[in-house]
Design a protein around this motif. Structure first.
Motif, PDB file in Angstrom:
ATOM      1  N   PHE A 141      91.097  68.340   5.641  1.00  0.00           N
ATOM      2  CA  PHE A 141      89.770  67.880   6.067  1.00  0.00           C
ATOM      3  C   PHE A 141      89.629  66.363   5.908  1.00  0.00           C
ATOM      4  O   PHE A 141      90.165  65.769   4.968  1.00  0.00           O
ATOM      5  N   VAL A 142      88.884  65.781   6.842  1.00  0.00           N
ATOM      6  CA  VAL A 142      88.544  64.359   6.795  1.00  0.00           C
ATOM      7  C   VAL A 142      87.035  64.221   7.004  1.00  0.00           C
ATOM      8  O   VAL A 142      86.368  65.137   7.493  1.00  0.00           O
ATOM      9  N   HIS A 143      86.496  63.073   6.637  1.00  0.00           N
ATOM     10  CA  HIS A 143      85.078  62.800   6.869  1.00  0.00           C
ATOM     11  C   HIS A 143      84.820  62.612   8.363  1.00  0.00           C
ATOM     12  O   HIS A 143      85.646  62.036   9.075  1.00  0.00           O
ATOM     13  N   ASN A 144      83.676  63.093   8.809  1.00  0.00           N
ATOM     14  CA  ASN A 144      83.306  62.901  10.212  1.00  0.00           C
ATOM     15  C   ASN A 144      82.305  61.772  10.405  1.00  0.00           C
ATOM     16  O   ASN A 144      82.048  61.344  11.523  1.00  0.00           O
ATOM     17  N   LYS A 145      81.731  61.289   9.295  1.00  0.00           N
ATOM     18  CA  LYS A 145      80.782  60.179   9.375  1.00  0.00           C
ATOM     19  C   LYS A 145      80.519  59.635   7.977  1.00  0.00           C
ATOM     20  O   LYS A 145      80.973  60.204   6.981  1.00  0.00           O
ATOM     21  N   GLY A 146      79.771  58.541   7.907  1.00  0.00           N
ATOM     22  CA  GLY A 146      79.370  57.989   6.622  1.00  0.00           C
ATOM     23  C   GLY A 146      80.070  56.699   6.268  1.00  0.00           C
ATOM     24  O   GLY A 146      81.003  56.253   6.959  1.00  0.00           O
ATOM     25  N   GLU A 147      79.573  56.090   5.167  1.00  0.00           N
ATOM     26  CA  GLU A 147      80.140  54.854   4.654  1.00  0.00           C
ATOM     27  C   GLU A 147      80.330  54.958   3.153  1.00  0.00           C
ATOM     28  O   GLU A 147      79.588  55.683   2.470  1.00  0.00           O
ATOM     29  N   SER A 148      81.309  54.243   2.629  1.00  0.00           N
ATOM     30  CA  SER A 148      81.491  54.152   1.189  1.00  0.00           C
ATOM     31  C   SER A 148      80.437  53.222   0.605  1.00  0.00           C
ATOM     32  O   SER A 148      79.697  52.567   1.348  1.00  0.00           O
ATOM     33  N   LEU A 149      80.356  53.134  -0.716  1.00  0.00           N
ATOM     34  CA  LEU A 149      79.347  52.289  -1.347  1.00  0.00           C
ATOM     35  C   LEU A 149      79.508  50.818  -0.989  1.00  0.00           C
ATOM     36  O   LEU A 149      78.530  50.061  -0.983  1.00  0.00           O
ATOM     37  N   ASP A 150      80.745  50.399  -0.670  1.00  0.00           N
ATOM     38  CA  ASP A 150      80.950  49.008  -0.286  1.00  0.00           C
ATOM     39  C   ASP A 150      80.828  48.790   1.219  1.00  0.00           C
ATOM     40  O   ASP A 150      81.167  47.723   1.739  1.00  0.00           O
ATOM     41  N   GLY A 151      80.329  49.823   1.940  1.00  0.00           N
ATOM     42  CA  GLY A 151      80.026  49.673   3.358  1.00  0.00           C
ATOM     43  C   GLY A 151      81.163  49.962   4.312  1.00  0.00           C
ATOM     44  O   GLY A 151      81.027  49.770   5.527  1.00  0.00           O
ATOM     45  N   LYS A 152      82.301  50.434   3.830  1.00  0.00           N
ATOM     46  CA  LYS A 152      83.435  50.728   4.701  1.00  0.00           C
ATOM     47  C   LYS A 152      83.267  52.107   5.351  1.00  0.00           C
ATOM     48  O   LYS A 152      82.840  53.051   4.691  1.00  0.00           O
ATOM     49  N   PRO A 153      83.601  52.239   6.651  1.00  0.00           N
ATOM     50  CA  PRO A 153      83.463  53.535   7.343  1.00  0.00           C
ATOM     51  C   PRO A 153      84.357  54.594   6.720  1.00  0.00           C
ATOM     52  O   PRO A 153      85.490  54.327   6.313  1.00  0.00           O
ATOM     53  N   LEU A 154      83.807  55.828   6.630  1.00  0.00           N
ATOM     54  CA  LEU A 154      84.559  56.944   6.062  1.00  0.00           C
ATOM     55  C   LEU A 154      85.163  57.864   7.118  1.00  0.00           C
ATOM     56  O   LEU A 154      86.016  58.690   6.800  1.00  0.00           O
ATOM     57  N   GLN A 155      84.724  57.738   8.355  1.00  0.00           N
ATOM     58  CA  GLN A 155      85.212  58.646   9.394  1.00  0.00           C
ATOM     59  C   GLN A 155      86.739  58.593   9.485  1.00  0.00           C
ATOM     60  O   GLN A 155      87.348  57.526   9.566  1.00  0.00           O
ATOM     61  N   GLY A 156      87.360  59.771   9.431  1.00  0.00           N
ATOM     62  CA  GLY A 156      88.810  59.871   9.501  1.00  0.00           C
ATOM     63  C   GLY A 156      89.512  59.766   8.162  1.00  0.00           C
ATOM     64  O   GLY A 156      90.711  60.038   8.069  1.00  0.00           O
ATOM     65  N   LYS A 157      88.775  59.391   7.095  1.00  0.00           N
ATOM     66  CA  LYS A 157      89.371  59.299   5.762  1.00  0.00           C
ATOM     67  C   LYS A 157      89.448  60.699   5.133  1.00  0.00           C
ATOM     68  O   LYS A 157      88.620  61.561   5.404  1.00  0.00           O
ATOM     69  N   HIS A 158      90.446  60.904   4.297  1.00  0.00           N
ATOM     70  CA  HIS A 158      90.626  62.208   3.662  1.00  0.00           C
ATOM     71  C   HIS A 158      89.372  62.613   2.882  1.00  0.00           C
ATOM     72  O   HIS A 158      88.759  61.802   2.184  1.00  0.00           O
ATOM     73  N   PHE A 159      89.009  63.876   3.011  1.00  0.00           N
ATOM     74  CA  PHE A 159      87.846  64.433   2.303  1.00  0.00           C
ATOM     75  C   PHE A 159      88.308  64.840   0.915  1.00  0.00           C
ATOM     76  O   PHE A 159      88.852  65.925   0.709  1.00  0.00           O
TER      77      PHE A 159
END
Length: 576
Positions: free
Chosen positions: A64-82
């Protein structure tokens, strides 16, 4: 295989230890859940094997990977490992890690996960559904994701769908996504899976069959049947699992609020339900119900993803808005701190009663031999509900007058299953523990209560008087007199009952009250709501319409009878 060889074992154990030792900020209920976990690890009734939990965790994190969202430092999470957080791994370790001793039957059949919004619960529950579907594929895994509104169910379902596309495995599954159905089905060499999103509409779901049911945002459910229709669909499976996951609402009469109260009693050990897993995160309230909602410590206690998906600065900004604008406060308390804002508050602190009760350990047989004068009371139901009786006495130990209450209850067996389920009353647990009898008649037979008093008398209890309001079941009143009991007409006026109520309250606070460790009595004490009147009088009732206080009420009756009898004796002695 040693548990320490499992990849996430140490992380889960460390998380639970940090919660218990308060190295990690956590609410009382989370501490209770972690203590329960460690108790279960030592419980000889269960085997603990993290193999299936590791399977679920690694399936989620590898596929699974993220489909949306940002990390606390503002970096996109989409496509990052869940990647799962320690609290999520803790939940999975509990749900699929415990087995009945010497079997492959999982211990937990039901779960209640209670966390505020924006802690990633929708994506977590979707990922958990996916991993459970693969884990139990050999049993032809069938999973329903439900909520009060279909749109909420679809959030989880679409997250699974998105990840199947990201895996480039869409052709391996049959996916229906239209106005009629939203489902994913797949066949494997060693099994199959089926995942479907539904609205919780019991009128259209009578022929369901699944082994895992997920009820999302159950605070929005209008009635218990929306939840129970999915729970009942799992009867054909042994390793079934019903998961309710939600944020707090604002309806104290709701199914979800009743469910929360039941689960809090499991954590506090008021009742025992070994097949129910409970995970609750919420801000802590003062005894008067207030919350320090501008305190960042309370923000962290309520939100397991504090500092991960919950930004501390945003939380503080919302808290200050709630402070300055009362219109915002109710939503902030319910959705961000997980506090039911409209819930009536229980009057008693049950911990005071428990602390008093555990000071003593007399058995009924031992009490029957002590030189105690006992006074009785009964609270009879109108037809087919809980009926209770109690005897009340005082015994002096080391200069302290210890008040003792022995109680018993009755319930018609024809209504027991229905009421135990609808109103979340642990009737059958009380029966097993000897605190309740099931009547074989459609309504409670008043003769059963009379026979209990006769039984107590034969054991050696010297029952001087029994109080009862003759307006409620005159036949019982007459039969008690016929059997030789000195039964006194005792009207249910609140100003009369106030004295008994206050006396029991004082004795519990002074650790001079003993009720033989009865969980049935504790359950009723927890359900008492009270309103202060003039001249220190108090009028009490049950917190919720579906709850019961009858056993406590019977003890108040018996206590009043004792106090009034002592007053009469003092008046006579003064006259002479």
């Amino acid at each position: 295989m040693s548990k320490t060889l499992h990849k996430n074992y140490e992380e889960v154990i460390t998380y639970a230890k940090n919660v218990v030792t308060r190295k990690k900020i956590a609410c009382k209920e989370l501490v209770q859940a972690c203590n329960r976990f460690f108790d279960d690890l030592e419980n000889e009734k269960y085997d603990f094997n993290p193999r299936d939990a590791e399977f679920c965790i690694q399936i989620i994190e590898c596929t699974f990977v993220h489909n949306k969202g940002e990390s606390l430092d503002g970096k996109p999470l989409q496509g990052k490992h869940f990647l799962l957080e320690p609290w999520e791994k803790f939940i999975i370790y509990n749900l699929v890690g415990f087995f009945l001793k010497g079997t492959t039957i999982r211990r937990f059949k039901e779960a209640f996960i209670f966390i505020p919004r924006k802690n990633g619960k929708t994506s977590f529950i979707a990922a958990l559904a996916w991993s459970l579907a693969l884990l139990q594929r050999r049993a032809g895994s069938s999973i329903y994701i439900t909520s009060a509104a279909l749109d909420q169910s679809l959030q989880s379902w679409k997250f699974i769908h998105y990840n199947i596309k990201e895996m480039e495995e869409e052709d391996s599954f049959r996916i229906l996504d239209n106005n009629q159905e939203h489902s994913i089905s797949g066949e494997f060499e060693d099994g199959s899976l089926f995942i479907k999103a539904l609205a919780a509409n019991p009128d259209r779901q009578d022929s369901l069959n699944c082994n895992v049911g997920i009820a999302d945002e159950i605070h929005a459910y209008k009635k218990a049947k929306q939840y129970n229709i999915i729970k009942e669909a799992m009867k054909a499976y042994t390793n079934k699992l019903m998961i309710g996951i939600t944020t707090a609402g604002d309806n104290m009469a709701s199914f979800c609020y009743n469910k929360l109260q039941y689960c809090l009693k499991i954590l506090s050990k008021t009742i025992t339900d070994e097949s129910y897993f409970v995970f609750v995160c919420r801000a802590e309230q003062h005894e008067n119900g207030d919350v320090d909602f501008t305190d960042p410590v309370q923000h962290e206690k309520a939100n397991p993803n504090y500092g991960i998906t919950i930004r501390p600065s945003d939380m503080m900004d919302e808290a200050l808005q709630a402070l300055n604008d009362p219109q915002q406060r109710k939503d902030f308390l319910a959705k961000s701190l997980n506090i039911y804002t409209s819930a009536l508050k229980a009057y008693f602190n049950i911990d005071e009663f428990r602390e008093s009760d555990k000071q003593y350990d007399w058995t009924i047989e031992e009490l029957a031999k002590l030189p105690i004068t006992w006074y009785g009371g009964a609270d009879l139901s109108k037809l087919h509900d809980l009926t209770a009786a109690a005897i009340y006495g005082t015994y002096t130990v080391d200069g302290k007058d210890i008040d003792i209450c022995i109680s018993h209850a009755w319930f018609p067996v024809t209504q027991a299953h229905k009421k135990a389920d609808e109103d979340a009353i642990p009737l059958f647990g009380w029966k097993d523990d000897g605190w309740l009898d099931m009547c074989n008649t459609p309504t409670v037979n008043y003769a059963d209560i009379v026979n209990w008093f006769i039984k107590m008398k034969k054991m050696g209890f010297k029952i001087k008087q029994v109080g009862h309001d003759r307006k409620f079941c005159r036949e019982y009143f007459i039969l008690m007199k016929k059997k030789g009991f000195n039964i006194i007409d005792q009207p249910q006026y609140f100003y009369k009952k106030s004295e008994g109520f206050r006396h029991i309250e004082q004795k519990a606070k002074n650790k001079e009250f003993y009720y033989l460790h009865s969980q049935a009595y504790e359950y009723c004490v927890e359900n008492v709501s009270a309103v202060e009147k003039t001249d220190d009088m108090i009028q009490y009732e049950k917190v919720m319409p579906t709850q019961r206080i009858d056993i406590f009420d019977a003890s108040v009756f018996a206590c009043v009878r004792k106090l009034e009898a002592l007053d009469d004796e003092k008046k006579i002695n003064k006259w002479f």
